[in-house]
Write an enzyme that holds these catalytic residues in place. Structure first.
Site, short mmCIF file in Angstrom:
data_model
loop_
_atom_site.label_atom_id
_atom_site.label_comp_id
_atom_site.label_asym_id
_atom_site.label_seq_id
_atom_site.Cartn_x
_atom_site.Cartn_y
_atom_site.Cartn_z
N ASP A 93 0.86 -1.18 0.00
CA ASP A 93 0.00 0.00 0.00
C ASP A 93 0.90 1.24 0.00
O ASP A 93 1.42 1.62 -1.05
CB ASP A 93 -0.93 -0.08 1.22
CG ASP A 93 -2.05 0.93 1.18
OD1 ASP A 93 -1.96 1.89 0.40
OD2 ASP A 93 -3.03 0.79 1.93
N PHE B 30 -10.23 -0.66 -0.30
CA PHE B 30 -9.93 -1.54 0.82
C PHE B 30 -10.45 -2.93 0.50
O PHE B 30 -11.64 -3.12 0.23
CB PHE B 30 -10.57 -1.02 2.12
CG PHE B 30 -9.99 -1.73 3.31
CD1 PHE B 30 -8.79 -1.30 3.87
CD2 PHE B 30 -10.62 -2.84 3.85
CE1 PHE B 30 -8.24 -1.97 4.96
CE2 PHE B 30 -10.06 -3.52 4.92
CZ PHE B 30 -8.87 -3.08 5.48
#
Ligand code: XMP
Length: 178
Positions: free
Chosen positions: A99, A148
């Site tokens: 990420d 997400f």
């Protein structure tokens, strides 16, 4: 709450087989210590190992992020101890998702400080976000958008890890923007 399927079990397993073949071709001449990052990478590492004919070590590391006292940034720390077996060895870190890059950048620095010869990375997912830390990742399962995701080891507050596929977590039940 809704989980919108993103990457099917079939696609994941197919890609894992491809990655295992790539790893076998490129890494096994100097068998690395494989280091899986708990807990998210467990299914990915287990499935990869199932396709890799390797006698080398499979170790694990837990990394947690704490809120620094002098900054608002989350700083990763190793929970417990790093395995001794990394000293003087090539290390292949297996993680669930890249990420911001903070976790893998931290692991890279820490492993080299602790005596790893070199460190390579294999992640299941790479998010399309600007990286806070620039990390070179040699093996990537899938590139995904900035959403997400849960499933196949990835969780939301401990839930959904056991799903055999990866899905987008939609807290309000809407699948808008997918
Ligand atoms: P960084 O930002 O350090 O993040 O590259 C790596 C860790 O953050 C968690 N993470 C996620 N977990 N769904 C999850 O379940 C996500 O979409 C997600 N994005 C980041 C994960 O623990 C990863 O190892």
């Amino acid at each position: 709450m809704k989980i919108e399927p993103l990457i099917s079990e079939e696609r994941i397993q197919g890609r894992v087989r491809e990655l295992a073949a790539e790893l076998a071709a490129k890494e096994m001449s100097h068998p690395p210590v494989c280091l899986m990052v708990l807990q998210g990478a467990v299914p990915f590492a287990r499935d990869l190992a199932g396709h890799l004919d390797m006698e080398g070590k499979f170790e694990e590391v837990a990394v947690s992020s704490y809120l620094g006292t002098t900054s608002a940034q989350r700083n990763p720390v190793v929970v417990g101890k790093l395995p001794e077996s990394i000293r003087g060895r090539h290390v292949l870190v297996i993680d669930d998702i890249l990420d911001t890059g903070r976790t893998l950048d931290f692991l890279h620095r820490t492993l080299v400080e602790q005596g790893a010869l070199d460190v390579r990375f294999c992640v299941l997912l790479r998010k399309d976000v600007p990286r806070v830390c620039d990390v070179a990742v040699e093996y990537v399962g899938f590139d995904i958008q900035n959403e997400f995701v849960v499933g196949y080891g990835l969780d939301f507050q401990g839930d959904y890890r056991g799903l055999p596929y990866v899905g987008v977590f939609c807290p309000d039940g809407s699948a808008e923007g997918l």
